[in-house]
Design a protein around this motif. Sequence first.
Motif, PDB file in Angstrom:
ATOM      1  N   LEU A   5      -2.882   3.867   5.475  1.00 54.23           N
ATOM      2  CA  LEU A   5      -1.426   4.026   5.422  1.00 54.23           C
ATOM      3  C   LEU A   5      -0.826   4.522   6.731  1.00 54.23           C
ATOM      4  N   ALA A  40       1.253   1.978   8.847  1.00 56.04           N
ATOM      5  CA  ALA A  40       2.529   1.631   8.204  1.00 56.04           C
ATOM      6  C   ALA A  40       3.550   2.747   8.369  1.00 56.04           C
ATOM      7  N   TYR A  41       3.108   3.997   8.193  1.00 50.89           N
ATOM      8  CA  TYR A  41       4.038   5.119   8.337  1.00 50.89           C
ATOM      9  C   TYR A  41       4.463   5.311   9.793  1.00 50.89           C
ATOM     10  N   TRP A  71       4.751   2.873  11.998  1.00 52.14           N
ATOM     11  CA  TRP A  71       5.724   1.808  12.254  1.00 52.14           C
ATOM     12  C   TRP A  71       7.060   2.136  11.596  1.00 52.14           C
TER      13      TRP A  71
END
Length: 287
Positions: free
Chosen positions: A17, A20-21, A23
């Motif tokens: 994760l 994604a965090y 970005w």
Amino acid sequence: MADTLAPEDRRRLFTLLTPAYLWLTLAVFLPLSAMLFFSFLTDLPQDAPDWGFTLGNYLKFGESGVYASLLWKSLKLGFTVTFFCILIGYPCALVLARTIKGRARETLFLLVILPFWSNSLVRIFSWAIVLRGNGVLERTIEAILPWDIRLDLMFTPSAVVIGLVHSYLPYVILTSYLALQAIDDDIVDAARSMGASSLTILRRLLLPLSLPGLLAGAVLVFVPVVGSFMEPRILGGRYGTYYGTVIEDQFVAVYNWPLGAALSFVLLAVVLVILGLASPIMRKAKT
């Protein structure tokens, strides 16, 4: 659920994760933080060495009734466009998901997403060619009807609504289509076997079960339409002054970034309040 994971699984989940965090932080929160910082400035640091912090940019929204009236005008535009997108998009999604099968469905689905393949400016100027006086639409109607027709749609609020509905209609169709596709055919067949009419199946079964997808499409339409500026400016003419066009002017024409940032955050706050008030309906639809 995270509390029941083993430490090794938790580390693996954190590793997956993290990109994604990161970005999300770079693409969303960092620009918003910069805009929030600008909204409290008296001037841009590179233009005025004696810049400072102030609440005046937010106070201007309350002091001038123009901004509030334009915001209300943009909210009405958002509700109008969302209404027409639902009115047109949901029946299209219903026919696409429950009636048409095979290659015809694939072809129509391709036509739905086709507008996304072209630039938004191209679509807007295409509508300008169609709606202008003596344009494609007027000439087509005059070729069919025996009398002279003057629609005068260009540079009107109606032209803005038409352009925005065309731009955002696919969102409602796609989200509603996915929700309708997820409904098991056995449920519909069971309702028919018990004597339910098509209208009853739609009202008591298909619409409630697909409501989350419909509401998701409505949100995807309403949020960007409220702050839109290209369609109102090009298709609306002197009637195309909305809250989004004023914000754009502050950044591009007036070069008053602090005021533009403050007006943007006022719009963000109003939209979040509206979504917060509508959240009970969304939660009820999901259950």
